[in-house]
Design a protein around this motif. Structure first.
Motif, PDB file in Angstrom:
ATOM      1  N   ARG A  41       0.823  -1.126   0.280  1.00  0.00           N
ATOM      2  CA  ARG A  41       0.013   0.015  -0.046  1.00  0.00           C
ATOM      3  C   ARG A  41       0.840   1.519  -0.042  1.00  0.00           C
ATOM      4  O   ARG A  41       2.063   1.246   0.557  1.00  0.00           O
ATOM      5  CB  ARG A  41      -0.827  -0.251   1.076  1.00  0.00           C
ATOM      6  CG  ARG A  41      -0.325   0.271   2.533  1.00  0.00           C
ATOM      7  CD  ARG A  41      -1.863   0.143   3.641  1.00  0.00           C
ATOM      8  NE  ARG A  41      -2.763   0.827   3.176  1.00  0.00           N
ATOM      9  CZ  ARG A  41      -3.748   1.094   3.964  1.00  0.00           C
ATOM     10  NH1 ARG A  41      -3.443   1.015   5.427  1.00  0.00           N
ATOM     11  NH2 ARG A  41      -4.742   2.027   3.732  1.00  0.00           N
ATOM     12  N   TYR A 145      -3.042   0.665  -3.757  1.00  0.00           N
ATOM     13  CA  TYR A 145      -2.317  -0.376  -3.452  1.00  0.00           C
ATOM     14  C   TYR A 145      -2.114  -1.544  -4.613  1.00  0.00           C
ATOM     15  O   TYR A 145      -3.099  -1.544  -5.318  1.00  0.00           O
ATOM     16  CB  TYR A 145      -2.860  -1.174  -1.999  1.00  0.00           C
ATOM     17  CG  TYR A 145      -4.115  -2.057  -2.199  1.00  0.00           C
ATOM     18  CD1 TYR A 145      -5.044  -1.516  -2.668  1.00  0.00           C
ATOM     19  CD2 TYR A 145      -4.130  -3.403  -1.726  1.00  0.00           C
ATOM     20  CE1 TYR A 145      -6.313  -2.238  -2.673  1.00  0.00           C
ATOM     21  CE2 TYR A 145      -5.156  -4.070  -1.766  1.00  0.00           C
ATOM     22  CZ  TYR A 145      -6.339  -3.452  -2.115  1.00  0.00           C
ATOM     23  OH  TYR A 145      -7.564  -4.088  -1.993  1.00  0.00           O
ATOM     24  N   LEU A 421     -12.048  -6.556  -4.344  1.00  0.00           N
ATOM     25  CA  LEU A 421     -12.308  -6.750  -2.661  1.00  0.00           C
ATOM     26  C   LEU A 421     -11.205  -7.711  -2.141  1.00  0.00           C
ATOM     27  O   LEU A 421     -10.860  -8.741  -2.932  1.00  0.00           O
ATOM     28  CB  LEU A 421     -13.691  -7.252  -2.301  1.00  0.00           C
ATOM     29  CG  LEU A 421     -14.887  -6.229  -2.768  1.00  0.00           C
ATOM     30  CD1 LEU A 421     -16.242  -6.918  -2.564  1.00  0.00           C
ATOM     31  CD2 LEU A 421     -14.701  -4.848  -1.804  1.00  0.00           C
ATOM     32  N   THR A 422     -10.805  -7.236  -1.129  1.00  0.00           N
ATOM     33  CA  THR A 422      -9.729  -8.264  -0.551  1.00  0.00           C
ATOM     34  C   THR A 422      -9.956  -8.712   1.033  1.00  0.00           C
ATOM     35  O   THR A 422      -9.072  -8.746   1.751  1.00  0.00           O
ATOM     36  CB  THR A 422      -8.244  -7.579  -0.677  1.00  0.00           C
ATOM     37  OG1 THR A 422      -8.313  -6.239  -0.166  1.00  0.00           O
ATOM     38  CG2 THR A 422      -7.769  -7.490  -2.113  1.00  0.00           C
ATOM     39  N   TYR A 423     -11.476  -8.426   1.295  1.00  0.00           N
ATOM     40  CA  TYR A 423     -11.772  -8.977   2.632  1.00  0.00           C
ATOM     41  C   TYR A 423     -11.203 -10.240   3.072  1.00  0.00           C
ATOM     42  O   TYR A 423     -11.761 -11.194   2.224  1.00  0.00           O
ATOM     43  CB  TYR A 423     -13.208  -8.773   2.983  1.00  0.00           C
ATOM     44  CG  TYR A 423     -13.407  -7.458   3.100  1.00  0.00           C
ATOM     45  CD1 TYR A 423     -12.983  -6.535   4.250  1.00  0.00           C
ATOM     46  CD2 TYR A 423     -14.236  -6.653   2.197  1.00  0.00           C
ATOM     47  CE1 TYR A 423     -13.449  -5.016   4.295  1.00  0.00           C
ATOM     48  CE2 TYR A 423     -14.650  -5.233   2.160  1.00  0.00           C
ATOM     49  CZ  TYR A 423     -14.201  -4.636   3.235  1.00  0.00           C
ATOM     50  OH  TYR A 423     -14.894  -3.258   3.272  1.00  0.00           O
ATOM     51  N   GLU A 424     -10.430 -10.494   4.059  1.00  0.00           N
ATOM     52  CA  GLU A 424      -9.974 -12.047   4.335  1.00  0.00           C
ATOM     53  C   GLU A 424      -9.123 -12.447   3.193  1.00  0.00           C
ATOM     54  O   GLU A 424      -8.136 -13.092   3.286  1.00  0.00           O
ATOM     55  CB  GLU A 424     -11.200 -12.936   4.470  1.00  0.00           C
ATOM     56  CG  GLU A 424     -11.784 -12.426   5.952  1.00  0.00           C
ATOM     57  CD  GLU A 424     -13.219 -13.321   6.199  1.00  0.00           C
ATOM     58  OE1 GLU A 424     -13.317 -14.144   5.496  1.00  0.00           O
ATOM     59  OE2 GLU A 424     -13.515 -13.003   7.230  1.00  0.00           O
TER      60      GLU A 424
ATOM     61  N   GLY B 430     -15.342  -2.502   8.180  1.00  0.00           N
ATOM     62  CA  GLY B 430     -14.558  -2.843   7.011  1.00  0.00           C
ATOM     63  C   GLY B 430     -13.534  -1.375   6.935  1.00  0.00           C
ATOM     64  O   GLY B 430     -13.882  -0.501   7.083  1.00  0.00           O
ATOM     65  N   LYS B 431     -12.208  -1.718   6.440  1.00  0.00           N
ATOM     66  CA  LYS B 431     -11.492  -0.522   6.267  1.00  0.00           C
ATOM     67  C   LYS B 431     -10.100  -1.527   5.641  1.00  0.00           C
ATOM     68  O   LYS B 431      -9.997  -2.429   5.889  1.00  0.00           O
ATOM     69  CB  LYS B 431     -10.892   0.011   7.572  1.00  0.00           C
ATOM     70  CG  LYS B 431     -10.370   1.271   7.263  1.00  0.00           C
ATOM     71  CD  LYS B 431      -9.840   1.829   8.905  1.00  0.00           C
ATOM     72  CE  LYS B 431      -8.936   2.929   8.897  1.00  0.00           C
ATOM     73  NZ  LYS B 431      -8.390   3.682  10.119  1.00  0.00           N
ATOM     74  N   GLY B 432      -9.156  -0.540   5.013  1.00  0.00           N
ATOM     75  CA  GLY B 432      -7.788  -1.064   4.954  1.00  0.00           C
ATOM     76  C   GLY B 432      -7.683  -1.578   3.474  1.00  0.00           C
ATOM     77  O   GLY B 432      -8.501  -1.910   2.848  1.00  0.00           O
ATOM     78  N   SER B 435      -8.174  -4.926   2.516  1.00  0.00           N
ATOM     79  CA  SER B 435      -9.521  -4.880   3.472  1.00  0.00           C
ATOM     80  C   SER B 435      -9.359  -5.746   4.399  1.00  0.00           C
ATOM     81  O   SER B 435      -8.656  -6.976   4.521  1.00  0.00           O
ATOM     82  CB  SER B 435     -10.473  -5.075   2.524  1.00  0.00           C
ATOM     83  OG  SER B 435     -10.589  -4.239   1.351  1.00  0.00           O
ATOM     84  N   GLN B 436      -9.911  -5.317   5.615  1.00  0.00           N
ATOM     85  CA  GLN B 436      -9.813  -6.115   6.732  1.00  0.00           C
ATOM     86  C   GLN B 436     -11.321  -5.782   7.656  1.00  0.00           C
ATOM     87  O   GLN B 436     -11.903  -4.654   7.420  1.00  0.00           O
ATOM     88  CB  GLN B 436      -8.847  -5.403   7.724  1.00  0.00           C
ATOM     89  CG  GLN B 436      -7.437  -5.462   7.256  1.00  0.00           C
ATOM     90  CD  GLN B 436      -6.403  -5.226   8.257  1.00  0.00           C
ATOM     91  OE1 GLN B 436      -6.434  -5.472   9.280  1.00  0.00           O
ATOM     92  NE2 GLN B 436      -5.338  -4.673   8.076  1.00  0.00           N
ATOM     93  N   ILE B 437     -11.813  -6.723   8.157  1.00  0.00           N
ATOM     94  CA  ILE B 437     -12.941  -6.669   8.900  1.00  0.00           C
ATOM     95  C   ILE B 437     -12.407  -6.912  10.386  1.00  0.00           C
ATOM     96  O   ILE B 437     -11.892  -7.693  10.505  1.00  0.00           O
ATOM     97  CB  ILE B 437     -14.025  -7.427   8.855  1.00  0.00           C
ATOM     98  CG1 ILE B 437     -13.769  -9.100   8.621  1.00  0.00           C
ATOM     99  CG2 ILE B 437     -14.795  -6.978   7.172  1.00  0.00           C
ATOM    100  CD1 ILE B 437     -14.908  -9.864   8.255  1.00  0.00           C
TER     101      ILE B 437
END
Lengths: 445, 458
Positions: A41, A145, A421-424, B430-432, B435-437
């Motif tokens: 990032r 990023y 999307l990159t959650y998890e 959610g943020k980053g 991304s992160q939760i």
């Protein structure tokens, strides 16, 4: 790549071992999701944080005639360690079957044969991108990023289904700022393209240059508005939270219920397809079903087909469309119209040019009303000329209005927007959308 | 210098819908985040291979990333960003999670589903729980070692009523009923009446009028206050946002670095704390991921902005006072400035007293929709259940209540603060990038705001 072959070998070896010894009273499947990613990032054209992640998880689904148990666990790529894990979690799943209530809607694990697809490419590394940002953006205020690396999806089940899909992908999702003026863009794909990268940076600088005038502050009211593909995507993404789901429709949770009831319709210009031929997503789901290449969701403004998972198919006695549990489109295409890029501002006349929207959510699901904000490069257009950037405004619109009688044109061009999307973990899929020119875009705050 | 954070997490999702099994899934996650500092910048690598070789491999990767980053790093940090810490934390639970058996839990959820059936018009009745058990074990140079164990349960109780084309959904607290707690949460005599209320109120909404459009007094219940605090106080005070790191995704902030100690954020009744010590709240802990000791601090005192939500890295970059909130979602993400427990401290008013003070007003309960701009200024919220007040009395139920406003105007219109706080939170902030939760908690009493624009659906 060593990591990838380790994961592949370990998954193969351990799934085969359990499946060959499986008691015939059970059905069993293993769904693998894995990635070896590098994330960097950037803020103010410098490195803020860099992270490497190797991760793999297996979802084990065990079903007897009346019960179902699911456990998701991590894999390491080390066969002996993974062997222990496969055995332990298979044992736990069996144990749970005794304690769980009956599964009211069991599904048959499909037998869809074997496929193997592996796409290799020259994707940028973290170090390459760190050097690139240093050399190419030092005169800019660049923030965003890189996400880059191989991704794997695979399924193996007791009905003989065996699909493997791996691909090397990257994206650079960024914004460029001048004070509080900002533009955003994503450069994505398989092989790094220096010309695409430079073109994107130059386009962003050009847009920023156009934003140097004082911002136009608009009163509340209805406006003619051009929604660029990225702005269109924000609305359609929110609509996809249950909007195309058969289960959500049946359970009263679909924001597009009236469209699929036939009580409302969009303009006949509006056709939406879940189009796996775009190649943005693997062609099978976590159960092992092969998804149809094209599913017409909305045809010429009328609700056509909802996405149906195997579970919904059983519960509601309809045919599965190969949907996963979320029953959301994975590769949504809105078919293009006829408006040419060079005619955009002329057709807006006097109104809004909206490049992006932000934080869209339902304000009244029954009437498909959504609220959100304008963001990034949005402009006031007067008599066919871009006059000034817009002060950010809140909107509140019904999709039945803006995509119904309010839809004037769709553009001839479409843009492909990859899932960033990159959650998890990193996601696959994306959208291919035109821009939309609409009347009655209501600004409220 | 190298730090290793080993994280184990088990999340179970159990849901009953219409008295039948809807979902049963257990997700086990285990991995380590290795952090290596070189030339004043950290490199991070996450691995699920916890063998000696696996950790060594991750360390090599993290070191290489730190070295590459040092060629063009945003800031050269001192070693003060990772203070030495030794200690433990455990969620304050009375009964271990596994003291309720799976069959007993599913039976309770089935009864919860049944309890929502106020009539045949309550067509969907969903009773679910998300149970999370997490251990974060951090080790670093010089004997640095912390172990923190979390036990979290979130209730997901929801009833949908339908009459013709009218469909209304009511939930228990807008799905914000999450706590650090043990299986004492599964108290039948507390849960069943709550489920009965949810079913009853879903039914009431079918006959309710749409919320009128007006500008009036707004009394906000704690299960809506939690997200009002979250979106219009928590996020704008995150120091990494103020410093610009989040501009490409979550957004920037209307708050400027020079505003601390000066900006009158809200009325003098407004006292906002960062409180990681609060009993049972979702984001209570003893240390953040940098090792900074977590203590209660005022962010806004008598309406004035005094402190930022920034961990040691952001504090060193900006010189602005912060808190212990440098947190990552798991082993596979680098820590960033996050909210934790951000609370509005209780005031002096009784709820009834606030209602009596309203000439014309609206009471809103349970969030169902939220949206705010990338500077955290212009917001709009939708709620599940509204009560219309005239001359100090509740006159009727209204459906689809929404309100909108601007952050500073809104908080400066805070006119009364209740004396009894309630605690809510979410597992999914959610943020980053990537991304992160993360889990966050918010405690608040009922609060009364003047001159707020409200409207309904349709």
């Amino acid at each position: 790549m060593i990591w990838q072959s380790n994961i592949q070998d370990s998954f193969e070896k351990n799934t085969i071992e359990i499946l060959k010894n499986l008691d015939s009273q059970f059905q069993l499947s293993f769904y693998l999701e894995a990635e070896a990613s590098e994330f960097v990032r950037f803020s103010k054209s410098k490195v803020r944080q860099a992270t490497a992640v190797d991760q793999a998880k297996v979802t084990l689904t065990l079903q007897s005639s009346k019960k179902i148990s699911r456990i998701c666990f991590p894999m390491t790529g080390q066969p002996d360690e993974d062997r222990k894990r496969f055995q332990v979690y298979f044992g736990k799943a069996k144990q749970e079957l005794d304690q769980l209530p009956e599964n009211p809607f069991p599904v048959s694990f499909p037998s869809t044969g074997t496929t193997y697809k592996k796409f290799e490419a020259q994707i940028p590394t973290a170090e390459f991108m760190i050097d690139k940002i240093k050399s190419d953006t030092q005169a800019d205020d660049f923030v965003g990023y890189l996400a880059s690396g191989p991704m794997i999806r695979a399924i193996k089940n007791s009905s003989g289904t065996n699909h493997w899909y791996s691909t090397d992908l990257y994206f650079v999702d960024y914004s460029m700022f001048e004070g509080k003026n900002a533009v955003t863009a994503t450069v994505a794909g398989s092989n790094w393209s220096e010309s695409d990268w430079q073109q994107s940076l130059n386009d962003s600088r050009t847009f920023l240059h156009q934003m140097r005038k004082p911002k136009k502050v608009l009163p509340k009211g209805d406006y003619k508005a051009y929604l660029a593909p990225s702005a269109f995507a924000e609305l359609i993404s929110t609509a996809s939270w249950g909007g195309f789901s058969h289960a959500a429709y049946k359970q009263g949770q679909s924001g597009l219920r009236l469209l699929f009831d036939g009580a409302q319709k969009f303009s006949s210009l509006f056709t939406a397809v879940d189009n796996y031929e775009l190649g943005l997503h693997q062609p099978f789901n976590a159960l092992g079903e092969i998804v149809p290449t094209n599913l017409n969701l909305i045809k010429e403004g009328k609700g056509q087909k909802l996405i149906v998972s195997a579970k919904s198919a059983n519960e509601y006695k309809v045919d599965s469309t190969g949907g996963d549990e979320s029953e959301s489109p994975k590769s949504l295409e809105i078919l293009p119209g006829h408006l040419k890029r060079e005619d955009l501002c002329k057709e807006i006349g006097t109104g809004l040019y909206l490049s992006n929207l932000h934080y869209v959510n339902w304000s009244d699901p029954k009437t498909a009303r959504m609220t959100g904000m304008t963001r990034y490069a949005c402009f006031w257009v007067e008599n066919g000329d871009i006059i000034a950037p817009l002060q950010d405004m809140r909107f509140d619109v019904s999709l039945y209005d803006v995509f119904g009688n309010g839809l004037v044109h769709l553009t001839q061009f479409q843009e492909t927007l990859v899932n960033n999307l990159t959650y998890e973990s990193r996601g696959l899929g994306g959208k291919k959308l035109p821009g939309a020119l609409v009347n009655g875009f209501k600004l409220t705050l | 210098m190298t730090w290793i954070h080993r994280i184990t997490e088990k999340t179970t999702y159990r849901t009953i819908r219409n008295e039948k099994l809807e979902e049963s899934l257990t997700v086990v996650d285990q991995g380590a985040r290795v952090e290596v500092m070189e030339n004043g910048i950290m490199g991070y690598a996450g691995t699920q291979d916890l063998s000696t070789e696996g950790i060594e491999h991750a360390t090599t990767k993290a070191r290489a990333l730190a070295k590459a980053s040092a060629k063009n790093s945003l800031f050269q940090f001192s070693d003060k960003i990772r203070p030495h810490a030794v200690g433990q934390y455990k969620s304050p639970i009375q009964k271990p999670i596994d003291s309720i058996g799976l069959d007993a839990l599913m039976s309770l959820l089935t009864d919860c589903s049944k309890a929502m059936k106020a009539s045949d018009e309550v067509v969907q009745r969903s009773a679910g729980v998300t149970i999370v058990e997490t251990q974060i074990h951090s080790k670093g140079p010089g004997g640095h070692e912390t172990v923190q164990d979390f036990s979290v349960i979130s209730l997901n109780i929801s009833a949908t009523a339908q009459r013709g084309s009218e469909i209304q959904t009511r939930t228990l607290h807008g799905r914000s009923a999450g706590y650090q707690i043990g299986s004492e949460l599964f108290s039948r005599h507390r849960l069943i009446p709550n489920c009965e209320m949810v079913g009853r109120q879903a039914l009431e909404l079918l006959s309710a009028e749409n919320c009128p459009s007006d500008t009036l007094d707004l009394l906000v219940a704690p299960d809506q206050m939690y997200i009002q605090i979250h979106e219009s106080i928590g996020h704008p005070l995150e120091l990494d946002r103020i410093l610009g790191d989040e501009r490409n995704f979550a957004g920037w902030s209307f708050v400027q670095p020079e505003d601390f100690g000066k900006l009158q954020y809200g009325s003098s009744l407004m006292n906002i704390t960062f409180d990681p010590t609060r009993f049972g709240e979702l984001a209570s802990y003893s240390f953040d991921d940098s090792g900074m000791k977590a203590t209660k601090e005022f962010l806004i005192q008598e309406g004035k902005l005094v402190r930022a939500l920034g961990g040691l890295e952001s504090q060193e970059r900006s010189g602005i006072p912060g808190v212990a909130n440098f947190r990552s979602s798991s082993w596979n993400r680098a820590p960033i400035d996050r909210m934790a427990n951000i609370n509005l401290e209780a005031g002096a008013s009784e709820t009834e007293e606030m209602i009596q003070s309203m000439k014309k007003g609206l009471i809103v309960h349970s969030n169902r929709s939220w949206s705010i701009d990338d500077y955290r200024d212009k917001f709009q919220f939708g709620c599940e259940y509204g009560q219309w007040v005239e001359d100090g009395k509740i006159k009727k139920i209204v459906k689809n209540p929404n309100y909108r406003g601007r952050t500073l105007d809104f908080w400066r219109n805070l006119a009364m603060v209740g004396k009894d706080s309630e605690t809510f939170g979410t597992l999914y902030c959610g943020k980053g990038e990537p991304s992160q939760i993360i889990r966050v908690g918010h405690s608040s009493p009922y609060c009364l705001f003047k001159n707020i624009e409200v409207f309904g659906g349709g």
